[in-house]
Design a protein around this motif. Structure first.
Motif, mmCIF file in Angstrom:
data_model
loop_
_atom_site.group_PDB
_atom_site.id
_atom_site.type_symbol
_atom_site.label_atom_id
_atom_site.label_comp_id
_atom_site.label_asym_id
_atom_site.label_seq_id
_atom_site.Cartn_x
_atom_site.Cartn_y
_atom_site.Cartn_z
ATOM 1 N N TYR A 59 10.305 -28.113 15.103
ATOM 2 C CA TYR A 59 11.371 -27.521 15.903
ATOM 3 C C TYR A 59 12.722 -27.681 15.237
ATOM 4 C CZ TYR A 59 8.185 -27.367 19.922
ATOM 5 O OH TYR A 59 7.144 -27.093 20.767
ATOM 6 N N THR A 60 13.572 -26.683 15.416
ATOM 7 C CA THR A 60 14.996 -26.905 15.234
ATOM 8 C C THR A 60 15.493 -27.542 16.517
ATOM 9 O OG1 THR A 60 15.499 -25.168 13.628
ATOM 10 C CG2 THR A 60 17.243 -25.760 15.161
ATOM 11 N N MET A 61 16.207 -28.645 16.364
ATOM 12 C CA MET A 61 16.728 -29.363 17.516
ATOM 13 C C MET A 61 18.241 -29.170 17.596
ATOM 14 S SD MET A 61 13.975 -30.610 18.733
ATOM 15 C CE MET A 61 14.686 -31.668 20.007
ATOM 16 N N GLY A 62 18.715 -28.985 18.811
ATOM 17 C CA GLY A 62 20.140 -28.749 18.975
ATOM 18 C C GLY A 62 20.741 -29.552 20.109
ATOM 19 N N TRP A 63 22.052 -29.704 20.025
ATOM 20 C CA TRP A 63 22.835 -30.270 21.117
ATOM 21 C C TRP A 63 23.826 -29.205 21.575
ATOM 22 C CZ3 TRP A 63 21.975 -34.746 23.619
ATOM 23 C CH2 TRP A 63 21.185 -35.726 22.990
ATOM 24 N N SER A 72 23.111 -28.773 15.360
ATOM 25 C CA SER A 72 21.670 -28.552 15.244
ATOM 26 C C SER A 72 21.159 -29.152 13.948
ATOM 27 C CB SER A 72 21.338 -27.063 15.315
ATOM 28 O OG SER A 72 21.862 -26.379 14.196
ATOM 29 N N ILE A 73 19.867 -29.412 13.931
ATOM 30 C CA ILE A 73 19.191 -29.902 12.737
ATOM 31 C C ILE A 73 17.880 -29.148 12.613
ATOM 32 C CG2 ILE A 73 18.161 -31.857 13.975
ATOM 33 C CD1 ILE A 73 18.511 -33.459 11.307
ATOM 34 N N SER A 74 17.592 -28.657 11.412
ATOM 35 C CA SER A 74 16.429 -27.800 11.231
ATOM 36 C C SER A 74 15.132 -28.583 11.284
ATOM 37 C CB SER A 74 16.538 -27.064 9.889
ATOM 38 O OG SER A 74 16.449 -27.994 8.818
ATOM 39 N N TRP A 75 14.024 -27.869 11.353
ATOM 40 C CA TRP A 75 12.704 -28.484 11.451
ATOM 41 C C TRP A 75 12.435 -29.413 10.268
ATOM 42 C CZ3 TRP A 75 8.875 -27.934 7.795
ATOM 43 C CH2 TRP A 75 9.147 -26.991 6.786
ATOM 44 N N THR A 122 21.801 -28.928 8.621
ATOM 45 C CA THR A 122 22.514 -29.233 9.851
ATOM 46 C C THR A 122 23.640 -28.233 10.031
ATOM 47 O OG1 THR A 122 23.942 -30.817 8.713
ATOM 48 C CG2 THR A 122 21.983 -31.699 9.795
ATOM 49 N N ASP A 123 24.030 -28.053 11.259
ATOM 50 C CA ASP A 123 25.082 -27.096 11.582
ATOM 51 C C ASP A 123 25.926 -27.692 12.701
ATOM 52 O OD1 ASP A 123 25.094 -23.502 12.392
ATOM 53 O OD2 ASP A 123 26.590 -24.812 11.480
ATOM 54 N N TYR A 124 27.223 -27.432 12.669
ATOM 55 C CA TYR A 124 28.125 -27.998 13.661
ATOM 56 C C TYR A 124 29.123 -26.964 14.145
ATOM 57 C CZ TYR A 124 26.457 -32.511 11.967
ATOM 58 O OH TYR A 124 25.670 -33.584 11.626
ATOM 59 N N ALA A 125 29.512 -27.106 15.383
ATOM 60 C CA ALA A 125 30.630 -26.320 15.879
ATOM 61 C C ALA A 125 31.896 -26.804 15.180
ATOM 62 C CB ALA A 125 30.764 -26.492 17.390
ATOM 63 N N ASP A 126 32.824 -25.893 14.950
ATOM 64 C CA ASP A 126 34.064 -26.264 14.279
ATOM 65 C C ASP A 126 34.797 -27.381 15.011
ATOM 66 O OD1 ASP A 126 34.927 -22.862 13.196
ATOM 67 O OD2 ASP A 126 33.613 -24.383 12.322
ATOM 68 N N GLU A 170 15.167 -22.236 8.380
ATOM 69 C CA GLU A 170 16.140 -23.288 8.152
ATOM 70 C C GLU A 170 17.410 -23.083 8.974
ATOM 71 O OE1 GLU A 170 14.195 -26.001 6.572
ATOM 72 O OE2 GLU A 170 16.362 -26.322 6.422
ATOM 73 N N ARG A 171 17.754 -21.829 9.171
ATOM 74 C CA ARG A 171 18.960 -21.547 9.965
ATOM 75 C C ARG A 171 18.575 -20.664 11.140
ATOM 76 N NH1 ARG A 171 23.507 -23.488 8.206
ATOM 77 N NH2 ARG A 171 23.747 -24.083 6.033
ATOM 78 N N VAL A 172 19.118 -20.971 12.302
ATOM 79 C CA VAL A 172 18.797 -20.221 13.509
ATOM 80 C C VAL A 172 20.085 -19.789 14.198
ATOM 81 C CG1 VAL A 172 16.636 -21.466 13.823
ATOM 82 C CG2 VAL A 172 18.712 -22.270 14.977
ATOM 83 N N THR A 173 19.929 -18.811 15.055
ATOM 84 C CA THR A 173 21.056 -18.408 15.891
ATOM 85 C C THR A 173 21.366 -19.533 16.856
ATOM 86 O OG1 THR A 173 20.367 -16.110 15.725
ATOM 87 C CG2 THR A 173 21.877 -16.679 17.514
ATOM 88 N N THR A 174 22.595 -19.949 16.895
ATOM 89 C CA THR A 174 22.955 -21.129 17.690
ATOM 90 C C THR A 174 23.512 -20.748 19.055
ATOM 91 O OG1 THR A 174 25.092 -21.194 16.563
ATOM 92 C CG2 THR A 174 23.338 -22.615 15.706
#
Length: 126
Positions: A32-36, A50-53, A58-62, A104-108
């Motif tokens: 799973y991609t896991m998100g907050w 978020s963090i990919s499977w 990882t991805d973050y809001a600005d 690796e990257r998903v729509t957030t």
């Protein structure tokens, strides 16, 4: 279907830190991609991190870049959100979410995540 339970919320002063945990059960988070996400009163639910499977992306809001860090422990089937230098505008209910994908990257957007926890309240006072 993965079940998610968040813990670690609370009330802190501005500048302090909190670590949220999201315990998953039913499935391993390695698929799973896991998100907050978070939702403040009167506002829409918004993406935080978020963090990919694979754990490689990882991805973050600005608004939280440089202050928050998402991580995971596969053995514990748990995802964490370390929140430093908290601000009053970080006050919200924080939700853990999961999206079953090998991208690796998903729509957030909240709509792209299929499983959700019940949320944990974070209150930051000035």
């Amino acid at each position: 279907q993965v079940q998610l339970v968040e813990t670690g919320g609370g009330s802190v002063q501005a500048g302090e830190s909190l670590r949220l945990s999201c315990q998953a059960s039913g499935r391993t988070i390695s698929s799973y991609t896991m998100g907050w996400f978070r939702q403040a009163p009167g506002k829409e639910r918004e993406f935080v991190a978020s963090i990919s499977w694979s754990g490689r992306t990882t991805d973050y809001a600005d608004s939280v870049k440089g202050r928050f860090a998402i991580s995971r422990d596969i053995a514990m089937n748990t995802v964490y959100l370390q929140m430093n230098s908290l601000k009053p505008e970080d006050t919200a209910v924080y939700y853990c979410a999961a999206k079953r994908t090998l991208l690796e990257r998903v729509t957030t957007t909240p709509q792209s995540f299929g499983s959700w926890g019940q949320g944990t309240q974070v209150t930051v006072s000035s």
